[in-house]
Write an enzyme that holds these catalytic residues in place. Sequence first.
Site: not given
Length: 411
Positions: A124, A137, A144, A148, A151, A208-209, A240, A262-264, A339, A382
């Site tokens: 995507e 994006c 992935c 997470c 996600c 993905g990372e 990111s 990407s902390l969170h 989201n 995503c």
Amino acid sequence: MTFSLDITDSNTRAALASRAAAPQKASLVGLSRAEMAEALVAAGIVPERQARMRVQQLWHWLYVRGVSEFSQMFNISKDLRTALDQHFAIARPEIVEEQISADGTRKWLFRFPARGAGRPVEIETVYIPEEGRGTLCISSQVGCTLTCSFCHTGTQKLVRNLTAEEILAQLLTARDRLGDFPDRDTPAGAIVPADGRKVSNIVMMGMGEPLYNFEAVKQALLIASDGDGLALSKRRITLSTSGVVPEIFRTGEEIGVMLAISLHASNDDLRDLLVPINKKYPLKDLIDACRKYPGLSNARRITFEYVMLKDVNDSLEDAKALVHLLKGIPAKINLIPFNPWPGTNYQCSDWETIEKFADFINNAGYASPIRTPRGRDILAACGQLKSESERLKKSERLALEAMMIAGHGEA
């Protein structure tokens, strides 16, 4: 507004079968100049003494003019165009689905052909138009490994890394669809001005990372920022990462783009749950790597992404801990309203809670914009469109896969 591929149409089936049966040619997209020159000479279609000049021509057509067929390269002889077409490819990926949100957000589901013994893959890409800028994006992997918990892509197993070609193809195809390349009437030497672009910024924040696919991401971003081609400023490119600590310094040193984390969460216990890579690279190591990021300054701040999860990480105590954690780092803290996606157990924080959280961080001296939720009507979180595609009827999927893998030696 939604565009969907209809695989029941006979013309579509024939086109897919023809594409699948054709032998796969090496792509020139995603090669460095040196690699492109080597490929042209090795194919025997360009003498070594001409390689540099031919690469310069091809580079212009691929990345300034945005052509996807050799026949459109009008200052190259017909014989050479024919030879190029026999040996190499520059075609765009297949657009399986295109969705346009009421807010202008666009989402594409792209399918790339099989590589080696693999199968065709889908990824995507999302375009977000805003006042004064347009952000694309981009994905770096199919699926992935990071799982997470909030996600949607984390629910999809890693299939493989994307190549530099496939990463760049997302940008090229998006610019095609948005009319962001010069048209045929534009003089051949013209370059679209930076302030006239629909895609002015790119973010490696898709599936993905990126730092688990470092070399391909590096090559793609260096081509995207090359001044004689796509010419995106490195300050308009953001990578990111969820915290692959060993590659963070290399990102600044070798690619030189803006960094987002990407902390969170502001403590290891919660981050272990939300972002499991934290168990391998805990906050102490991650924050230390951020402090050492090459070029870090008030003009080149790190963006820390913080998704707002109701009753999970959104209290004022969490805000205080976050400010303490990032003390002394030139930073911006992006607050992201969650989201929701089908099957998640998380909920988005109440808007009043998000605003109080933002006010506290602002008062502590950090910019803390609240990201406007975009594209919720087109599953813009995503990974959602890919999952939706995988819910096609089994018979349709089998028919499509049979056509796509025919000629690749797969059962």
